[in-house]
Motif scaffolding. Structure first.
Motif, PDB file in Angstrom:
ATOM      1  N   UNK A 500      -0.006  12.895   8.990  1.00 17.42           N
ATOM      2  CA  UNK A 500       0.477  12.933   7.502  1.00 17.42           C
ATOM      3  C   UNK A 500       1.074  11.918   6.837  1.00 17.42           C
ATOM      4  N   UNK A 501       2.004  11.191   7.718  1.00 16.19           N
ATOM      5  CA  UNK A 501       2.886  10.059   7.137  1.00 16.19           C
ATOM      6  C   UNK A 501       1.996   8.747   6.915  1.00 16.19           C
ATOM      7  N   UNK A 502       1.205   8.460   7.994  1.00 15.12           N
ATOM      8  CA  UNK A 502       0.328   7.349   7.893  1.00 15.12           C
ATOM      9  C   UNK A 502      -0.628   7.456   6.974  1.00 15.12           C
ATOM     10  N   UNK A 503      -1.331   8.468   6.663  1.00 12.28           N
ATOM     11  CA  UNK A 503      -2.235   8.772   5.530  1.00 12.28           C
ATOM     12  C   UNK A 503      -1.196   8.353   4.001  1.00 12.28           C
ATOM     13  N   UNK A 504      -0.100   8.984   4.110  1.00 14.70           N
ATOM     14  CA  UNK A 504       0.521   8.985   2.681  1.00 14.70           C
ATOM     15  C   UNK A 504       0.908   7.264   2.403  1.00 14.70           C
ATOM     16  N   UNK A 505       1.424   6.495   3.568  1.00 11.76           N
ATOM     17  CA  UNK A 505       1.545   5.161   3.501  1.00 11.76           C
ATOM     18  C   UNK A 505       0.360   4.484   3.174  1.00 11.76           C
ATOM     19  N   UNK A 506      -0.788   4.645   3.638  1.00 10.92           N
ATOM     20  CA  UNK A 506      -2.127   4.095   3.295  1.00 10.92           C
ATOM     21  C   UNK A 506      -2.497   4.043   2.027  1.00 10.92           C
ATOM     22  N   UNK A 507      -2.397   5.280   1.460  1.00 12.61           N
ATOM     23  CA  UNK A 507      -2.644   5.677   0.080  1.00 12.61           C
ATOM     24  C   UNK A 507      -1.891   4.994  -1.016  1.00 12.61           C
ATOM     25  N   UNK A 508      -0.550   4.872  -0.698  1.00 12.13           N
ATOM     26  CA  UNK A 508       0.282   4.045  -1.426  1.00 12.13           C
ATOM     27  C   UNK A 508      -0.054   2.508  -1.492  1.00 12.13           C
ATOM     28  N   UNK A 509      -0.292   1.942  -0.262  1.00 15.11           N
ATOM     29  CA  UNK A 509      -0.670   0.605  -0.243  1.00 15.11           C
ATOM     30  C   UNK A 509      -1.817   0.210  -0.743  1.00 15.11           C
ATOM     31  N   UNK A 510      -2.771   1.068  -0.884  1.00 12.45           N
ATOM     32  CA  UNK A 510      -3.950   0.810  -1.492  1.00 12.45           C
ATOM     33  C   UNK A 510      -3.853   0.940  -2.916  1.00 12.45           C
ATOM     34  N   UNK A 511      -2.987   1.723  -3.484  1.00 17.96           N
ATOM     35  CA  UNK A 511      -2.683   1.775  -4.986  1.00 17.96           C
ATOM     36  C   UNK A 511      -2.051   0.514  -5.550  1.00 17.96           C
ATOM     37  N   UNK A 512      -0.909   0.157  -4.672  1.00 13.31           N
ATOM     38  CA  UNK A 512      -0.181  -1.112  -5.296  1.00 13.31           C
ATOM     39  C   UNK A 512      -1.302  -2.431  -5.222  1.00 13.31           C
ATOM     40  N   UNK A 513      -2.241  -2.610  -4.182  1.00 10.91           N
ATOM     41  CA  UNK A 513      -3.184  -3.724  -4.220  1.00 10.91           C
ATOM     42  C   UNK A 513      -4.138  -3.491  -5.524  1.00 10.91           C
ATOM     43  N   UNK A 514      -4.456  -2.304  -5.833  1.00 13.03           N
ATOM     44  CA  UNK A 514      -5.217  -2.175  -6.998  1.00 13.03           C
ATOM     45  C   UNK A 514      -4.643  -2.451  -8.255  1.00 13.03           C
ATOM     46  N   UNK A 515      -3.365  -2.141  -8.343  1.00 11.38           N
ATOM     47  CA  UNK A 515      -2.728  -2.539  -9.586  1.00 11.38           C
ATOM     48  C   UNK A 515      -2.055  -3.856  -9.791  1.00 11.38           C
TER      49      UNK A 515
END
Length: 549
Positions: A500-515
């Motif tokens: 679950x933690x790994x999935x949250x970190x991956x989602x945040x990283x993808x959001x930063x790259x997109x913005x």
């Protein structure tokens, strides 16, 4: 007494010794069945009825009789009397029609070993007999007594005979034959008297002479009728001396059901009969075929005595050979007492305690089975030694262990046949008993040692299991099963949280790259005053931007 009465007595009389019957193991409908073989008295109705019930699996021989391969008259009497009483209780028709008390059965059944009075009828079918007490025994056993000594009513040439026979029994017909012979003896004298009266009546006619003449003629006609009837009957009995006619054989085929077991009367003998695939077969109980397992049945398809033997499958046996012991029933009975003593000795030894433990039920059953094999092997060895046969095929028994005896068990006595040297049999049997005792002693020691070896590990394992259960109940220490279950649950929980933690970190990283691609650098307005010397960590580049180091 009528010639249909089978009443053969033994050489020493009925009261000298109890008759015994040797057993033979045969196959019938896929089952192993011990049948009874005839003794020197020949086939008897008791033997035939007992074999019919044994093959039908309605009665069973005592275990001791099967073990010794010989059955006594007492064995048969008890088995058949008990069956008659039990079957009579369940059959209301038999109970109300011909019920016999046990003491009456015990009196009648032993007499059947020597024969029984049968009085057949020749025009009343295969079960046409005069009713007797012996026949009532067969009814109580539910066993048919049949015969094929029948007159053919469809043959025109036999119509006078059929009329002469009527509904009469064999004994009544014998009386007719006797009357006919007496008539034949009187007729010549009466005929001479008639001739003299006729001469006198012709010379001097008178009413009195005519009356005497008429009376004499009537008497002569009656005697001639008796003589003619006797001639018909006597000719029939003489030409069917084998007590089976072609019409009777045909009627047996028609009236008997498939696989039915009955007792067949013929030639003053009684045999067990069955019907298989439309053919009639007689059970072979001759003592000469005791060691011929491939001969079980005799096919009955001719009235002249021609026959063929078949095996238990009702097939031709091929080459016939003999195997096994050739001892007579009396010799087997003489050994039965010693065999029973051996069996009870072995059983007693197997039940004795050994140290602090006794043999359990499973071990006891195994020892009982082994004891039976050892007794059979010892008996076979003694028989081969008595007959001078090689003993290469006999069982090898150990002789190193000390002999074990039991003073509380005495060998049972048995009658000694005249044709056998009982001293030799006892000598060979004692050797077999000694080897048997040694074998049992060695097996007892091995069993005791094995139980002692298994006792300590089993006790320790039981103590450990009980300790773990008590600790688990008191909460002092979880059982091994609880530890494993708890460890699996924790591992599954940690793995789920990590994923679950790994999935949250991956989602945040993808959001930063997109913005990050859309962010514009923010510029600051700075003052024109020169920087202060000694100020650390800040400076202005040539474009006026504030750079923080």
């Amino acid at each position: 007494m009528a010639s249909t009465t089978t009443s053969t007595q033994s050489a020493g009389g009925a009261g000298d010794s109890e008759n015994v019957y040797r057993l033979k193991l045969v196959k019938f409908r896929g089952r192993d069945v011990n049948i009874l073989l005839q003794n020197e008295n020949g086939p008897c109705p008791l033997l035939a009825a007992a074999n019919a019930l044994l093959l039908h699996e309605k009665v069973k021989l005592p275990t001791s009789a099967v073990r010794n391969n010989v059955a006594s008259l007492s064995d048969l009497t008890n088995v058949l009397a008990n069956f008659a009483m039990l079957s009579g209780d369940n059959d209301s028709k038999a109970a109300t029609g011909h019920s016999f008390l046990l003491d009456e059965l015990l009196k009648i059944i032993p007499k059947l070993q020597y024969g029984m009075d049968v009085n057949p009828k020749f025009t009343c079918g295969i079960t046409g007999y005069e009713y007797t007490q012996e026949l009532a025994c067969f009814e109580s056993w539910h066993v048919k007594l049949v015969h094929g000594w029948l007159c053919d009513p469809t043959d025109e040439s036999m119509v006078p005979l059929f009329q002469a026979l009527g509904n009469k029994t064999y004994n009544e017909l014998i009386e007719y034959v006797i009357q006919g012979k007496e008539a034949d003896a009187k007729l010549p004298q009466l005929q001479e008297e008639l001739n003299q009266l006729q001469v006198q009546a012709a010379s001097a006619p008178s009413i009195e002479a005519e009356a005497q003449l008429a009376k004499l003629q009537e008497q002569i006609q009656s005697l001639q009728s008796d003589s003619a009837r006797a001639n018909y009957i006597d000719h029939f009995l003489a030409t069917t001396g084998h007590q089976l006619t072609q019409y009777g054989l045909t009627t047996l085929h028609q009236d008997l059901e498939e696989s039915e077991l009955v007792v067949f009367f013929r030639n003053n003998h009684f045999c067990t009969m069955t019907k298989h695939e439309g053919h009639l077969y007689l059970l072979v109980t001759d003592l000469g075929y005791a060691n011929t397992p491939m001969v079980v049945w005799e096919r009955l398809d001719m009235i002249n005595g021609d026959t063929e033997y078949v095996n238990s499958l009702f097939k031709q046996p091929g080459e016939i050979s003999q195997s096994g012991s050739s001892l007579t029933p009396e010799q087997l009975a003489a050994q039965a007492g010693q065999n029973d003593a051996d069996y009870h000795l072995a059983l007693h030894l197997s039940m004795q305690p050994h140290g602090d433990t006794t043999i359990n039920t499973q071990s006891q059953d195994a020892l009982d089975s082994e004891e039976g094999k050892l007794i059979a092997a010892a008996t076979e060895a003694s028989l081969r030694e008595f007959h001078g046969e090689p003993t290469a095929t006999t069982a090898t028994l150990p002789t190193t262990a000390p002999m074990v005896t039991d003073p509380n068990v005495a060998p049972a006595g048995a009658a000694t046949p005249a044709a056998m040297d009982i001293d030799q049999i006892q000598s060979t049997q004692e050797s077999a008993d000694e080897m048997l005792a040694r074998q049992l002693a060695q097996e007892m020691a091995q069993e005791q040692q094995r139980q002692q070896q298994q006792q300590t590990p089993s006790l320790e394992t039981e103590d450990e299991r009980l300790a773990r259960e008590l600790q688990a109940q008191e909460g002092e220490m979880p059982s091994t099963t609880d530890d494993e279950r708890l460890a699996r649950q924790l591992q599954q929980q940690v793995s789920s949280e990590d994923e679950h933690l790994a999935r949250q970190l991956q989602q945040e990283e993808n959001s930063r790259r997109a913005s990050g691609a859309q962010v514009v650098s923010t510029q600051r307005t700075t003052t024109t005053a020169p920087p202060t010397q000694g100020a650390q960590g800040s400076s202005n580049d040539k474009n006026g931007k504030c750079i923080i180091s």
